[in-house]
Design an enzyme around this catalytic site. Structure first.
Site, mmCIF file in Angstrom:
data_model
loop_
_atom_site.group_PDB
_atom_site.id
_atom_site.type_symbol
_atom_site.label_atom_id
_atom_site.label_comp_id
_atom_site.label_asym_id
_atom_site.label_seq_id
_atom_site.Cartn_x
_atom_site.Cartn_y
_atom_site.Cartn_z
ATOM 1 N N HIS A 220 0.837 -1.200 0.000
ATOM 2 C CA HIS A 220 0.000 0.000 0.000
ATOM 3 C C HIS A 220 0.879 1.261 0.000
ATOM 4 O O HIS A 220 0.667 2.175 -0.796
ATOM 5 C CB HIS A 220 -0.934 0.003 1.221
ATOM 6 C CG HIS A 220 -1.619 1.304 1.454
ATOM 7 N ND1 HIS A 220 -2.888 1.580 0.984
ATOM 8 C CD2 HIS A 220 -1.198 2.434 2.082
ATOM 9 C CE1 HIS A 220 -3.209 2.827 1.318
ATOM 10 N NE2 HIS A 220 -2.203 3.363 1.984
ATOM 11 N N GLU A 221 1.890 1.292 0.875
ATOM 12 C CA GLU A 221 2.779 2.459 0.925
ATOM 13 C C GLU A 221 3.530 2.617 -0.394
ATOM 14 O O GLU A 221 3.710 3.735 -0.890
ATOM 15 C CB GLU A 221 3.769 2.345 2.089
ATOM 16 C CG GLU A 221 3.121 2.303 3.475
ATOM 17 C CD GLU A 221 2.183 3.474 3.743
ATOM 18 O OE1 GLU A 221 2.432 4.560 3.197
ATOM 19 O OE2 GLU A 221 1.183 3.278 4.458
ATOM 20 N N HIS B 68 1.570 4.424 -2.952
ATOM 21 C CA HIS B 68 1.656 5.902 -2.927
ATOM 22 C C HIS B 68 2.845 6.371 -3.762
ATOM 23 O O HIS B 68 2.776 7.382 -4.448
ATOM 24 C CB HIS B 68 1.820 6.405 -1.487
ATOM 25 C CG HIS B 68 0.556 6.343 -0.674
ATOM 26 N ND1 HIS B 68 -0.613 6.935 -1.094
ATOM 27 C CD2 HIS B 68 0.281 5.778 0.526
ATOM 28 C CE1 HIS B 68 -1.549 6.734 -0.167
ATOM 29 N NE2 HIS B 68 -1.040 6.026 0.807
ATOM 30 N N GLU C 143 -5.719 7.137 -1.158
ATOM 31 C CA GLU C 143 -5.744 5.913 -0.345
ATOM 32 C C GLU C 143 -6.370 4.754 -1.122
ATOM 33 O O GLU C 143 -5.867 3.638 -1.098
ATOM 34 C CB GLU C 143 -6.498 6.142 0.971
ATOM 35 C CG GLU C 143 -5.816 7.102 1.934
ATOM 36 C CD GLU C 143 -4.362 6.743 2.212
ATOM 37 O OE1 GLU C 143 -4.037 5.546 2.287
ATOM 38 O OE2 GLU C 143 -3.545 7.671 2.336
HETATM 39 ZN ZN LIG Z 1 -2.005 5.367 2.543
#
Ligand SMILES: [Zn+2]
Length: 422
Positions: A281-282, A285, A363
């Site tokens: 997930h990071e 980004h 997100e």
């Molecule tokens: Zn995030």
């Protein structure tokens, strides 16, 4: 007072009342919604979250809301104290008597304002940490470390902030009517430098950052980072447990300074596949260039801000309308900066839903990326553990969440992940 000043005072008061009303309405909506859903875990989470945890999250959310309202009332009192009740004027006049006209007086005004603001905020900061957070078992910080953080923060702020402020004040005086364009360029450069030195030089003053040392996890994680095109030395574990039991992970910096940071508290709670999913997930980004997008947006917003400051600083009503008598024969640059910093959060408050919306979209994008690189179910179960351990409510008021939430509410986020992997 002339008409222009009086009109601006009315605008200021109207905005102040409006923000207070909106804040209060939103907070009471959230309070009612969370309280109404306190007695039953939502069906979608009934298998994973117990009623105890759900009720703890509700109690914590309600306590934070009450504290937030108290804090924003205090901020309103301070804002009125600085402006219409004459606090800033008094401080400025006092420093003029002591130091006379000049850059030193202007810097002293900025410094004194910052210091006084910090001191007036201390009771809230201390209450938040040692009462509120402690009551729910989240606080880990000792009073000694809390004071050390405070002093260190003030020193670092002065060391970085005062030279930057001196440069901007000098530009305001010396760069002609387009000074704000130059000041904006300097501000942008400053932010770029900060993005490199914050993770590498400043954050390590407060926390220890270490490479991941668990060999089994390291092998999995390195493979994932390689797959996602991220430098293998970019993952750090931070000793967040020294201060708080709250767990988190974040992506920061750019270029050689970019890194993913895991709180040690997060690693303790997650299984290896869940760690992979959160890392993915990071990395999402990073892959979706969210930091660059944020920087571009910030550049545009701050350009508008500096242009506005350039214009406002030339208007006598901007000073007198906010309770300050500008000097007629000398620069009022530091006063203009401070009044701007005091005033702008009021109109900017109404833009916060746009920023929150953008953040929620990022997100979702990072979640979607994680679901392509790892198992979406693992991310969903990691998120649920985080909600539970941070006592975040699973039942926020939809309007409140739309206005404030930087992350999508649990049911939306987990619903999408489960939909994607089903
Ligand atoms: Zn995030």
């Amino acid at each position: 007072m002339d008409n222009g000043s009086l009109f601006f005072t009315y605008v200021f008061c109207a905005l102040l009342v409006l923000t207070l009303v909106v804040r209060t309405v939103l907070a009471s909506r959230q309070t009612r919604y969370v309280a109404r859903h306190r007695d039953a875990v939502p069906a979608a989470f009934a298998a994973t979250i117990g009623l105890d945890a759900h009720q703890k999250a509700a109690a914590y959310t309600l306590a934070r809301l009450r504290f937030g309202l108290l804090e924003s009332s205090w901020e309103t009192v301070l804002l009125l104290g600085w402006t219409l009740l004459g606090g800033l004027h008094l401080l400025n006049q006092t420093l003029l008597t002591w130091l006379g006209l000049g850059l030193l007086q202007q810097l002293a005004l900025l410094g004194a304002f910052g210091l006084i603001g910090t001191v007036l905020n201390l009771p809230f900061s201390a209450w938040n940490t040692f009462r509120l957070e402690a009551r729910f078992g989240f606080n880990r910080i000792t009073p000694a470390l809390w004071w050390a953080d405070l002093v260190k923060g003030l020193l670092v702020g002065a060391l970085i902030g005062l030279p930057m402020a001196a440069l901007v004040l000098w530009l305001m005086g010396a760069a002609g009517p387009r000074w704000w364009l130059w000041a904006w360029a300097v501000w942008m450069g400053f932010n770029l430098v900060l993005m490199v030195i914050y993770p590498t030089l400043i954050a390590p003053l407060f926390n220890r950052f270490q490479p991941l040392d668990d060999e089994a996890i390291k092998t999995r994680v390195s493979a994932l980072m390689q797959r996602c095109g991220f430098a293998a030395q970019g993952l750090f574990v931070m000793d967040g447990s020294r201060r708080s039991a709250h767990a988190n992970a974040y992506f920061t910096g750019f270029g050689a300074a970019k890194r993913v940071v895991f709180f040690d508290t997060l690693l303790q709670q997650l299984s290896p596949p869940e760690i992979d999913a959160v890392l993915a997930h990071e990395l999402g980004h990073y892959r979706r260039r969210h930091i660059a997008q944020r920087m571009v947006l910030m550049a545009a917003v701050s350009l508008i801000g500096f242009a506005l400051l350039g214009w406002l600083s030339q208007q006598a009503w901007f000073y007198t309308g906010l309770g300050v008598q500008p000097a007629l024969d000398a620069p009022n640059d530091a006063l203009a900066l401070l009044l701007f910093l005091l005033f702008v959060p009021l109109p900017a408050y109404f833009l916060s839903p746009l920023m929150a919306q953008l953040s929620r979209r990022h997100e979702f994008e990072a979640d979607a990326y994680a679901a392509t690189q790892t198992n979406g179910q693992d991310l969903a179960s990691a998120l649920l553990k985080l909600y539970k351990d941070n006592a975040s409510t699973l039942t926020p008021d939809p309007v409140y969440a739309r206005f404030y939430y930087s992350h999508p509410p649990a049911h939306e986020r987990i619903g999408r992940l489960q939909g994607a992997s089903a």
